[in-house]
Design a protein around this motif. Structure first.
Motif, PDB file in Angstrom:
ATOM      1  N   ALA A  32       0.825  -1.212   0.000  1.00 54.25           N
ATOM      2  CA  ALA A  32       0.000   0.000   0.000  1.00 54.25           C
ATOM      3  C   ALA A  32       0.855   1.255   0.000  1.00 54.25           C
ATOM      4  O   ALA A  32       0.571   2.223  -0.721  1.00 54.25           O
ATOM      5  CB  ALA A  32      -0.930  -0.006   1.207  1.00 54.25           C
ATOM      6  N   CYS A  33       1.912   1.260   0.802  1.00 52.73           N
ATOM      7  CA  CYS A  33       2.763   2.441   0.907  1.00 52.73           C
ATOM      8  C   CYS A  33       3.575   2.668  -0.365  1.00 52.73           C
ATOM      9  O   CYS A  33       3.914   3.806  -0.694  1.00 52.73           O
ATOM     10  CB  CYS A  33       3.693   2.309   2.106  1.00 52.73           C
ATOM     11  N   SER A  34       3.880   1.596  -1.073  1.00 49.18           N
ATOM     12  CA  SER A  34       4.634   1.714  -2.322  1.00 49.18           C
ATOM     13  C   SER A  34       3.757   2.152  -3.484  1.00 49.18           C
ATOM     14  O   SER A  34       4.179   2.954  -4.325  1.00 49.18           O
ATOM     15  CB  SER A  34       5.292   0.376  -2.670  1.00 49.18           C
ATOM     16  N   THR A 214       0.368  10.232   8.921  1.00 52.19           N
ATOM     17  CA  THR A 214      -0.865  10.895   9.337  1.00 52.19           C
ATOM     18  C   THR A 214      -1.941   9.852   9.568  1.00 52.19           C
ATOM     19  O   THR A 214      -2.130   8.963   8.732  1.00 52.19           O
ATOM     20  CB  THR A 214      -1.345  11.888   8.263  1.00 52.19           C
ATOM     21  N   VAL A 215      -2.626   9.967  10.699  1.00 50.72           N
ATOM     22  CA  VAL A 215      -3.756   9.093  11.023  1.00 50.72           C
ATOM     23  C   VAL A 215      -5.009   9.958  10.999  1.00 50.72           C
ATOM     24  O   VAL A 215      -5.134  10.912  11.784  1.00 50.72           O
ATOM     25  CB  VAL A 215      -3.575   8.439  12.399  1.00 50.72           C
ATOM     26  N   LEU A 216      -5.942   9.648  10.109  1.00 50.38           N
ATOM     27  CA  LEU A 216      -7.091  10.514   9.865  1.00 50.38           C
ATOM     28  C   LEU A 216      -8.395   9.819  10.215  1.00 50.38           C
ATOM     29  O   LEU A 216      -8.702   8.753   9.674  1.00 50.38           O
ATOM     30  CB  LEU A 216      -7.129  10.939   8.390  1.00 50.38           C
ATOM     31  N   PRO A 238     -13.601   6.782   3.935  1.00 51.05           N
ATOM     32  CA  PRO A 238     -13.235   5.662   4.809  1.00 51.05           C
ATOM     33  C   PRO A 238     -14.373   4.662   4.921  1.00 51.05           C
ATOM     34  O   PRO A 238     -15.557   5.033   4.922  1.00 51.05           O
ATOM     35  CB  PRO A 238     -12.964   6.338   6.149  1.00 51.05           C
ATOM     36  N   GLU A 239     -14.027   3.397   4.992  1.00 51.87           N
ATOM     37  CA  GLU A 239     -15.021   2.377   5.293  1.00 51.87           C
ATOM     38  C   GLU A 239     -15.473   2.539   6.744  1.00 51.87           C
ATOM     39  O   GLU A 239     -14.735   3.092   7.579  1.00 51.87           O
ATOM     40  CB  GLU A 239     -14.431   0.984   5.077  1.00 51.87           C
ATOM     41  N   PRO A 240     -16.676   2.071   7.087  1.00 47.28           N
ATOM     42  CA  PRO A 240     -17.137   2.205   8.472  1.00 47.28           C
ATOM     43  C   PRO A 240     -16.132   1.600   9.457  1.00 47.28           C
ATOM     44  O   PRO A 240     -15.672   0.475   9.280  1.00 47.28           O
ATOM     45  CB  PRO A 240     -18.458   1.424   8.469  1.00 47.28           C
ATOM     46  N   GLY A 241     -15.763   2.375  10.464  1.00 44.12           N
ATOM     47  CA  GLY A 241     -14.845   1.902  11.491  1.00 44.12           C
ATOM     48  C   GLY A 241     -13.382   1.997  11.133  1.00 44.12           C
ATOM     49  O   GLY A 241     -12.514   1.718  11.972  1.00 44.12           O
ATOM     50  N   ALA A 242     -13.067   2.394   9.907  1.00 41.74           N
ATOM     51  CA  ALA A 242     -11.669   2.456   9.465  1.00 41.74           C
ATOM     52  C   ALA A 242     -11.100   3.852   9.666  1.00 41.74           C
ATOM     53  O   ALA A 242     -11.818   4.856   9.629  1.00 41.74           O
ATOM     54  CB  ALA A 242     -11.553   2.053   8.003  1.00 41.74           C
ATOM     55  N   LEU A 243      -9.788   3.918   9.862  1.00 45.25           N
ATOM     56  CA  LEU A 243      -9.046   5.162   9.849  1.00 45.25           C
ATOM     57  C   LEU A 243      -8.222   5.210   8.568  1.00 45.25           C
ATOM     58  O   LEU A 243      -7.712   4.184   8.120  1.00 45.25           O
ATOM     59  CB  LEU A 243      -8.111   5.255  11.056  1.00 45.25           C
ATOM     60  N   LEU A 244      -8.097   6.385   7.992  1.00 41.75           N
ATOM     61  CA  LEU A 244      -7.245   6.567   6.826  1.00 41.75           C
ATOM     62  C   LEU A 244      -5.835   6.936   7.288  1.00 41.75           C
ATOM     63  O   LEU A 244      -5.667   7.783   8.168  1.00 41.75           O
ATOM     64  CB  LEU A 244      -7.798   7.660   5.921  1.00 41.75           C
ATOM     65  N   VAL A 245      -4.860   6.300   6.711  1.00 42.10           N
ATOM     66  CA  VAL A 245      -3.461   6.556   7.043  1.00 42.10           C
ATOM     67  C   VAL A 245      -2.735   6.919   5.766  1.00 42.10           C
ATOM     68  O   VAL A 245      -2.909   6.246   4.736  1.00 42.10           O
ATOM     69  CB  VAL A 245      -2.816   5.318   7.703  1.00 42.10           C
ATOM     70  N   ASN A 246      -1.949   7.993   5.817  1.00 46.38           N
ATOM     71  CA  ASN A 246      -1.108   8.319   4.660  1.00 46.38           C
ATOM     72  C   ASN A 246       0.276   8.734   5.129  1.00 46.38           C
ATOM     73  O   ASN A 246       0.482   9.117   6.285  1.00 46.38           O
ATOM     74  CB  ASN A 246      -1.736   9.392   3.780  1.00 46.38           C
ATOM     75  N   LEU A 247       1.216   8.619   4.234  1.00 46.53           N
ATOM     76  CA  LEU A 247       2.604   8.937   4.544  1.00 46.53           C
ATOM     77  C   LEU A 247       2.888  10.397   4.251  1.00 46.53           C
ATOM     78  O   LEU A 247       2.263  11.007   3.373  1.00 46.53           O
ATOM     79  CB  LEU A 247       3.547   8.064   3.713  1.00 46.53           C
ATOM     80  N   GLY A 248       3.861  10.957   4.991  1.00 46.08           N
ATOM     81  CA  GLY A 248       4.290  12.319   4.753  1.00 46.08           C
ATOM     82  C   GLY A 248       5.636  12.368   4.047  1.00 46.08           C
ATOM     83  O   GLY A 248       6.279  11.343   3.771  1.00 46.08           O
TER      84      GLY A 248
END
Length: 345
Positions: A32-34, A214-216, A238-248
């Motif tokens: 996912a990060c790549s 970042t945790v959103l 976001p899906e229900p109950g999920a947090l979005l995470v992205n890299l800086g």
């Protein structure tokens, strides 16, 4: 080209610790990060009542009268209230908007203060004490528990990131044990008549995040868009109950761009010509202010490091001069080129 933000279950790091499960989670994060630079995480371990308390705190503060909210503007960076149209995040990505400060969201910022680290001499610029609005009686009690959980999740993620990169599991610890951390509560609905609904209305301009991860948390109202590898903007919810995470940017530098700091923006949440309410809370985990970021040889090899070492506080300050100070960032040529390519499509 299809685009999707992968869902990764983090419970092998927050609950059971089966080595095979952790290996699978680390591999999923690496992919996912790549490929995307964004990931949805479930199994994060933040209880529903904590998230509900955060949402209530956001509602309580932003429902205050405008003049009351303005009492909590602070000269400190990333503390207190930020009114609408006082930022232009696209400047941090090397793009000058027609209206220099045109992002119409309002925000309230809290962070890790120097008093959390009494044995260290933390610089006030990045570790200022927090403001707590007396008029919103449930605000502090709703925000603090979520802030502590987000701190935990960010550290769990960096542990998993180390595994994903083939680094010692403690690799990030010395760089993040007194990290610059900010929780930014965002509100995208303004009273009728304060703005014009036109094509140039910007919720939050195109930008990459500045730090490590970042945790959103966000409600499921449309607005967030991510720039994909195809140079098209894609809607993300976001899906229900999920947090979005992205890299800086700092994580991209740390991995010599093996992992992606992805451009994203927020378009106005407009339905049938009217702005609807959209809320989010972005937790930024940026690293120790004095930490020096340089790609480790285990990731890129001694002869293949393209980024010069940089101190966390110097990088953050340069980006903030764009978003808050109105100064075009001259070090964001790559981000600016991708934004222009997307605009031409």
């Amino acid at each position: 080209m299809s685009f999707a933000v992968p869902i990764v279950d983090l419970s092998s790091y927050t609950g059971s610790a089966d080595p095979a499960d952790r290996h699978a989670t680390a591999n999923a994060l690496d992919t996912a990060c790549s490929d995307v630079g964004f990931v949805q995480i479930v199994g994060h371990g933040i209880p529903d009542p904590v998230i509900e308390g955060l949402a209530s705190a956001i509602d309580e503060y932003f429902a205050l009268p405008r003049l009351t909210k303005l009492l909590y503007r602070s000269p400190a960076v990333n503390r207190g209230y930020t009114p609408p149209k006082s930022e232009a995040l696209s400047l941090s990505a090397g793009i000058a908007p027609a209206d220099r400060m045109n992002d119409f969201f309002e925000a309230f910022n809290v962070g890790a203060p120097a008093s959390d680290y009494p044995d260290l001499n933390m610089p006030h610029e990045h570790y200022a004490e927090n403001l707590w609005p007396a008029e919103a009686v449930g605000f502090e009690s709703g925000v603090v528990p979520y802030f502590r959980h987000a701190q935990r999740v960010a550290r769990v993620l960096t542990h998993a990131f180390a595994d994903a990169l083939g680094l010692p599991s403690t690799f990030f610890g010395p760089h993040t044990d007194h990290s610059i951390e900010v929780l930014r509560l965002n509100n995208y609905a303004l009273p009728p008549g304060e703005i014009d609904l036109d094509d140039d209305l910007t919720g939050m301009g195109e930008h990459t995040d500045f730090g490590i991860v970042t945790v959103l948390w966000a409600d499921r109202v449309a607005g967030l868009q991510v720039l994909g590898p195809d140079d098209h903007w894609h809607d993300v919810q976001p899906e229900p109950g999920a947090l979005l995470v992205n890299l800086g940017d700092l994580m991209a530098r740390w991995t010599n761009d093996r992992w992606v700091s992805t451009l994203h923006r927020v378009k106005p949440p407009v339905v049938d010509g009217r702005i609807v309410r959209r809320r989010s809370a972005a937790f930024f985990h940026d690293g120790n202010s004095e930490a020096v970021i340089q790609a480790p040889t285990e990731v890129v090899g001694r002869s293949n490091v393209s980024y010069e070492p940089i101190r966390v506080e110097d990088h953050i300050a340069a980006k903030l001069r764009g978003s808050r100070g109105g100064v075009l960032n001259p070090s964001a040529a790559g981000e600016a080129a991708r934004i222009r390519a997307a605009a031409s499509r």
